[in-house]
Design an enzyme around this catalytic site. Structure first.
Site, PDB file in Angstrom:
ATOM      1  N   GLY A 176       0.835  -1.200   0.000  1.00  0.00           N
ATOM      2  CA  GLY A 176       0.000   0.000   0.000  1.00  0.00           C
ATOM      3  C   GLY A 176       0.864   1.242   0.000  1.00  0.00           C
ATOM      4  N   TYR A 208       3.246  10.223   1.551  1.00  0.00           N
ATOM      5  CA  TYR A 208       4.670  10.425   1.291  1.00  0.00           C
ATOM      6  C   TYR A 208       5.467   9.134   1.417  1.00  0.00           C
ATOM      7  CZ  TYR A 208       4.775  10.726   6.426  1.00  0.00           C
ATOM      8  OH  TYR A 208       4.611  10.481   7.778  1.00  0.00           O
ATOM      9  N   LYS A 243       8.933   0.126   4.500  1.00  0.00           N
ATOM     10  CA  LYS A 243       8.255   1.389   4.228  1.00  0.00           C
ATOM     11  C   LYS A 243       9.257   2.357   3.607  1.00  0.00           C
ATOM     12  CE  LYS A 243       5.670   3.075   7.509  1.00  0.00           C
ATOM     13  NZ  LYS A 243       5.236   3.792   8.745  1.00  0.00           N
ATOM     14  N   ASP A 302      -3.723   8.976  16.943  1.00  0.00           N
ATOM     15  CA  ASP A 302      -4.311   8.535  15.681  1.00  0.00           C
ATOM     16  C   ASP A 302      -4.656   7.054  15.740  1.00  0.00           C
ATOM     17  OD1 ASP A 302      -5.284   8.917  13.122  1.00  0.00           O
ATOM     18  OD2 ASP A 302      -3.350   8.549  12.151  1.00  0.00           O
TER      19      ASP A 302
END
Length: 444
Positions: A103, A107, A125, A220
């Site tokens: 995915g 950024y 990542k 979050d």
């Protein structure tokens, strides 16, 4: 505790009317031995996870080790130790090969890869944040936090791949353990049993206890930031919006750039109450618990006012004491102007749910943050009694301080700090490897 998840958990709805055996565990036709070392697993069998869903995400390889492409999938090519994934170049070979797209975000992109040393698949990542100060801040914040965290319910950093010098730094690669799915994807396809709701909730709170003990607010928490594997281990991820808070400081006006997902925001964030505390994360966990009970978000607000109205429609109008916590005059006046809304019974919203789960939900989704249950109290709640073990719910030994925040730094300075954090992680990993090779002794 649940000892399994049916093999079709992530492909088809589970069967929920089978009676558990006398030991309180759900009846299983297949079980597997528990890997890992979590002390709160008091059985040799642990949840078996989202097996079919994960099987659909497995990769096929040719005899030479190269991955076969699925129909319609972007081609992944390898040239000069660089692999291309969905148009992005990953410079992570020769150690990490056979990349597969997972995915991407604003950024960065995430791919899985084969670690040629350990022979395990990992998540990598790729982050390219250096054109924007905000992206640099979030990248540095996540690396600084995860470099210092070590907890079974928090995603780890195995390696940070960076350029040799800060001047040549354009991208950074964060290597982490591969988790096959996340709670958001799971809830899109499966109805969870009460056993699994309880098990997942405990792991969330166990990880959050560690985070809060470090003077960090995650800010979050949402289903997509809760990673899961096939044995139902849960890890909290994405600390880009996290902030350091000092329990001895009045944080009135704190978190002015709060941009986390609206559906999981505590009401005090929208109403500018006096300060922001760890209770904002507790509210988010309450929203996640509600979503696990019904597979639907509890407060899917379309905008600021809609979000607030959805909350009030469930928890009821705030009391006079609640209103005193709100320092924004316009927000307080708006709440006073609204017609009175009664609190909705949780049993009506979630019929058939465990009453203990609903009691804990009620304590988490309390409008007034000063009256909201905290993490330690939530862990000790009767709903989680089968897992509760204060001796195996570790806290952070070195809490963060406010001096570790860096809101006003230019992106050039942030870039330097990111490179330094990556270099420090590399040196620490080398030292730990040397210590292991030296029989556990610190290298000379």
């Amino acid at each position: 505790m649940p000892t399994w998840i049916p093999n079709n958990l992530c492909a088809q709805p589970t069967t929920r009317n089978a009676k558990p055996p006398s030991n309180g565990h759900p009846q299983a036709t297949q079980q597997q031995s528990a890997p890992g070392s979590l002390a709160y697993r008091n059985s040799s069998n642990i949840p078996n996870g989202a097996t079919n869903h994960v099987r659909q995400q497995k990769w096929q390889y040719t005899r030479s080790g190269h991955r076969k492409m699925a129909d319609g999938e972007a081609v992944i090519s390898t040239v000069n130790n660089v692999e291309e994934v969905h148009g992005q170049l990953f410079e992570v070979a020769p150690r990490y090969v056979n990349l597969s797209y997972i995915g991407e975000g604003a950024y960065g992109m995430v791919a899985s890869a084969l670690d040629t040393i350990t022979r395990d698949r990992v998540a990598i990542k790729k982050i390219s944040p250096f054109e924007h100060q905000t992206f640099c801040q979030r990248t540095l914040r996540e690396i600084k936090i995860l470099n210092r965290f070590k907890h079974e319910n928090i995603i780890n950093i195995q390696e940070i791949i960076r350029s040799e010098t800060v001047d040549s730094l354009k991208d950074i690669y964060i290597v982490q353990c591969l988790m096959e799915t996340d709670l958001y994807k799971l809830l899109k396809t499966q109805k969870l049993s009460n056993d699994h709701v309880c098990y997942f909730l405990y792991q969330i709170l166990r990880g959050l206890k560690y985070i809060h003990s470090a003077n960090v607010l995650h800010r979050d928490l949402k289903p997509s930031n809760l990673l899961l594997n096939t044995t139902c281990d849960l890890k909290i991820c994405d600390f880009g919006l996290a902030r350091v808070t000092d329990p001895q400081t009045d944080h009135t006006g704190f978190l002015t750039e709060y941009v986390a997902t609206r559906w999981y925001r505590a009401p005090e964030i929208m109403l500018n109450s006096k300060g922001y505390t760890k209770s904002i994360d507790v509210w988010s966990v309450g929203c996640i618990l509600a979503e696990m009970l019904s597979n639907r978000p509890l407060f899917p607000g379309k905008h600021y006012l809609d979000q607030l109205n959805l909350i009030l429609a469930v928890v009821g109008s705030p009391s006079n004491a609640d209103l005193q916590c709100i320092i924004n005059d316009k927000a307080r006046s708006y709440l006073i102007s609204l017609p009175h809304k009664p609190k909705q019974p949780w049993a009506r919203l979630y019929p058939g749910a465990d009453p203990r789960a609903l009691d804990l939900l009620d304590k988490m989704l309390t409008f007034n943050p000063h009256n909201r249950i905290d993490i330690e109290q939530a862990l000790a709640h009767p709903y989680l009694e089968q897992y509760y073990d204060p001796g195996d719910e570790p806290v952070c030994e070195e809490p963060f301080t406010l001096e570790m925040e860096f809101d006003d730094l230019p992106k050039e300075k942030l870039k330097e700090l990111i490179w330094e954090e990556a270099e420090a992680h590399h040196r620490r990993m080398e030292a730990e490897a040397a210590a292991r090779n030296n029989g556990g002794q610190n290298p000379v």
